[in-house]
Design a protein around this motif. Sequence first.
Motif, PDB file in Angstrom:
ATOM      1  N   ASP A 110       0.805  -1.221   0.000  1.00 41.48           N
ATOM      2  CA  ASP A 110       0.000   0.000   0.000  1.00 41.48           C
ATOM      3  C   ASP A 110       0.843   1.277   0.000  1.00 41.48           C
ATOM      4  N   ARG A 163       3.680   6.807   3.524  1.00 37.73           N
ATOM      5  CA  ARG A 163       4.688   6.069   4.284  1.00 37.73           C
ATOM      6  C   ARG A 163       5.745   5.474   3.372  1.00 37.73           C
ATOM      7  N   ASP A 213      -1.225  -7.605   1.910  1.00 41.16           N
ATOM      8  CA  ASP A 213      -1.066  -6.345   2.649  1.00 41.16           C
ATOM      9  C   ASP A 213      -2.452  -5.760   2.980  1.00 41.16           C
ATOM     10  N   HIS A 216       2.574  -5.780  11.091  1.00 42.18           N
ATOM     11  CA  HIS A 216       3.607  -4.997  10.418  1.00 42.18           C
ATOM     12  C   HIS A 216       4.881  -4.924  11.259  1.00 42.18           C
ATOM     13  N   HIS A 222       7.250  -7.967   1.557  1.00 33.61           N
ATOM     14  CA  HIS A 222       6.567  -7.290   2.655  1.00 33.61           C
ATOM     15  C   HIS A 222       5.133  -7.809   2.850  1.00 33.61           C
TER      16      HIS A 222
HETATM   17 ZN   LIG Z   1       2.063  -2.961   4.515  1.00 36.52          ZN
END
Ligand SMILES: [Zn+2]
Length: 355
Positions: free
Chosen positions: A125, A131, A172, A252, A268
């Motif tokens: 994302d 971020r 995610d 996370h 990730h």
């Molecule tokens: Zn993430």
Amino acid sequence: MFDKTTWIRLPRNVVVGHGVLPQTTEAIAELHLAGDPLVVTSPTAREVAGERVVDDFVANGMEPATVVVEQASFEAVERVIETARAEEAGFLVGVGGGKPIDIAKMASDSLDMGFVSVPTAASHDGIVSGRGSVPEGDSRHSVAAEPPLAVVADTEIIADAPWELTTAGCADIISNYTAVRDWQLAHRLQNVEYSEYAGALSQMTAEMLVDNAGSIKQGLEESAWVVVKALVSSGVAMSIAGSSRPASGAEHLFSHQLDRIAPGTALHGHQVGVGSILTEYLHSGEAGRWTNIRDALAGLGAPTTAAELGINDAAIIEALTSAHEIRDRYTILGNGMNESAAREVATATGVIGRA
Ligand SMILES: [Zn+2]
């Protein structure tokens, strides 16, 4: 006395669809940015999209510069900053999978410049949020910058990216379930500010993705469409919250620890997906909740075990027992798990094998 204030920063133009890459210049022109673009891309992304974006800028009378970054590192961010200064760029355009976009985002944050996100894969994302993080020695350097001014996601290009990147993006999104659970818990126990809108949007995004899992199949361009829209909606939830809380909880933190313990091993999204199975189990041991997360991931072909991540059992236990130390973010991990408790949850969920 009423004295609340809120700032919601959103991307201005979000363009998603088949063959939309040439609309990048138009999406940018509408932003009325001053100066010329600096395109930040990777060798592969340059071939599939970066070069075309540069040509379109030239055709529109701009003088774009390009930086090709090989990996997400602090030096790459520095190099982009130096190039932007040397070229007197007006704004940055990240073209690529996660890395060039993260790097462009971080560089634009230190340069105090706008940036535009042109993802060539839907792997996490970060393509629509503010971020970003890159490894820095033994840890990661993260920023909570402003979200991109515009996002241009061409599903024709994204559908051509390696399939595991798409399943990572899905995982995610699925991790939003536990992120929101952690956020609500932190609200109850620590009076952390909670946004009903952001929490509901984030949760609904995960639900819609799971409900549409049938149209998420390798070789189907619609998969890219479904996943990108979910990533955008997750990004909006973060914008409304003004933090990554709606999409980032203990799962996370667990993934950040794996990045440190077993760097470069798994994606990730895949790590947070497995993390979500574990932390949902901690929230509620009942089958039905954590098993739903596991089954949704398995149905998409995303990893549900340490072995599928390519990470050994010891690393999973180490990540689980140390994840609470990473940052000041209250989650279901509380003050930390001890080793035997970590082993129990990882075994009960089938993430690690029985010793
Ligand atoms: Zn993430």
